[in-house]
Design an enzyme around this catalytic site. Structure first.
Site, mmCIF file in Angstrom:
data_model
loop_
_atom_site.group_PDB
_atom_site.id
_atom_site.type_symbol
_atom_site.label_atom_id
_atom_site.label_comp_id
_atom_site.label_asym_id
_atom_site.label_seq_id
_atom_site.Cartn_x
_atom_site.Cartn_y
_atom_site.Cartn_z
ATOM 1 N N HIS A 113 8.039 10.242 -5.706
ATOM 2 C CA HIS A 113 8.566 8.993 -5.163
ATOM 3 C C HIS A 113 9.281 8.230 -6.253
ATOM 4 O O HIS A 113 8.888 8.284 -7.419
ATOM 5 C CB HIS A 113 7.452 8.124 -4.555
ATOM 6 C CG HIS A 113 6.280 7.910 -5.449
ATOM 7 N ND1 HIS A 113 5.309 8.878 -5.632
ATOM 8 C CD2 HIS A 113 5.902 6.853 -6.212
ATOM 9 C CE1 HIS A 113 4.392 8.419 -6.468
ATOM 10 N NE2 HIS A 113 4.739 7.189 -6.852
ATOM 11 N N ILE A 169 2.818 -0.697 -0.338
ATOM 12 C CA ILE A 169 1.718 -1.454 0.274
ATOM 13 C C ILE A 169 1.183 -2.545 -0.669
ATOM 14 O O ILE A 169 0.559 -3.498 -0.217
ATOM 15 C CB ILE A 169 0.591 -0.469 0.686
ATOM 16 C CG1 ILE A 169 -0.273 -1.051 1.782
ATOM 17 C CG2 ILE A 169 -0.262 -0.052 -0.507
ATOM 18 C CD1 ILE A 169 -1.152 -0.025 2.472
HETATM 19 P P1 AMP Z 1 2.582 5.722 -8.520
HETATM 20 O O1 AMP Z 1 1.619 5.047 -9.443
HETATM 21 O O2 AMP Z 1 3.962 5.808 -9.109
HETATM 22 O O3 AMP Z 1 2.068 7.052 -8.025
HETATM 23 O O4 AMP Z 1 2.755 4.764 -7.287
HETATM 24 C C1 AMP Z 1 2.108 4.928 -6.064
HETATM 25 C C2 AMP Z 1 2.466 3.743 -5.235
HETATM 26 O O5 AMP Z 1 2.139 4.012 -3.898
HETATM 27 C C3 AMP Z 1 1.743 2.444 -5.632
HETATM 28 O O6 AMP Z 1 2.704 1.457 -5.969
HETATM 29 C C4 AMP Z 1 0.947 2.089 -4.366
HETATM 30 O O7 AMP Z 1 0.886 0.700 -4.135
HETATM 31 C C5 AMP Z 1 1.741 2.809 -3.289
HETATM 32 N N1 AMP Z 1 0.999 3.142 -2.084
HETATM 33 C C6 AMP Z 1 -0.222 3.727 -1.991
HETATM 34 N N2 AMP Z 1 -0.573 3.906 -0.703
HETATM 35 C C7 AMP Z 1 0.454 3.429 0.036
HETATM 36 C C8 AMP Z 1 0.701 3.327 1.436
HETATM 37 N N3 AMP Z 1 -0.188 3.759 2.357
HETATM 38 N N4 AMP Z 1 1.864 2.778 1.857
HETATM 39 C C9 AMP Z 1 2.768 2.331 0.955
HETATM 40 N N5 AMP Z 1 2.606 2.406 -0.384
HETATM 41 C C10 AMP Z 1 1.460 2.942 -0.838
#
Ligand code: AMP
Length: 120
Positions: A106, A34
């Protein structure tokens, strides 16, 4: 750390909130981040409820693990960033020191341009 069923990716898997889907099969879901940090920024998550890579490797079935890593390459192919078309970076943040924000495993896929230094 126990799995938090209210994390945002669990909600995406339950279709409680939408995502911009790239790919899905029985084991994984992939969608665009996002808040993209590069021209292409995708995420690949397992459908199984694992907090991070360590939890996944310790507790997932071998089929889940194989299908997950195969899916990363498949998504890179779909996004046309695999090593025949420029390359990409994949990474997974684990825990507090790793900078993990969402506690559902992820892998990020960054590409579409030169990604830059490995760690900032
Ligand atoms: P991390 O810091 O590795 O946990 O990354 C989490 C990622 O999830 C970040 O890059 C956010 O931008 C992404 N993120 C959070 N909420 C959403 C969402 N609803 N849809 C897509 N990506 C998201």
């Amino acid at each position: 750390m126990s799995y938090d069923k209210n994390n945002i990716f669990a909600k995406i898997l339950r279709k409680e909130i939408p995502c911009k889907k790239i790919y899905e099969n029985d084991y994984v879901l992939s969608f665009y981040d996002i808040n993209p940090q590069k021209k292409i920024h995708a995420l690949v998550i397992p459908k199984g409820l694992y907090t991070d890579l360590d939890d996944f490797i310790r507790n997932a079935k071998e089929t889940e693990i194989i299908e997950f890593f195969k899916a990363i390459t498949h998504v890179a192919d779909l996004l046309k960033v695999s090593n025949i078309s420029g390359g990409y970076r994949t990474l997974s943040n684990i825990g507090k020191d790793g900078g993990q924000e969402v506690p559902h495993l992820h892998f990020h896929i960054f590409g579409g341009e030169i990604v830059g230094k490995m760690v900032t």
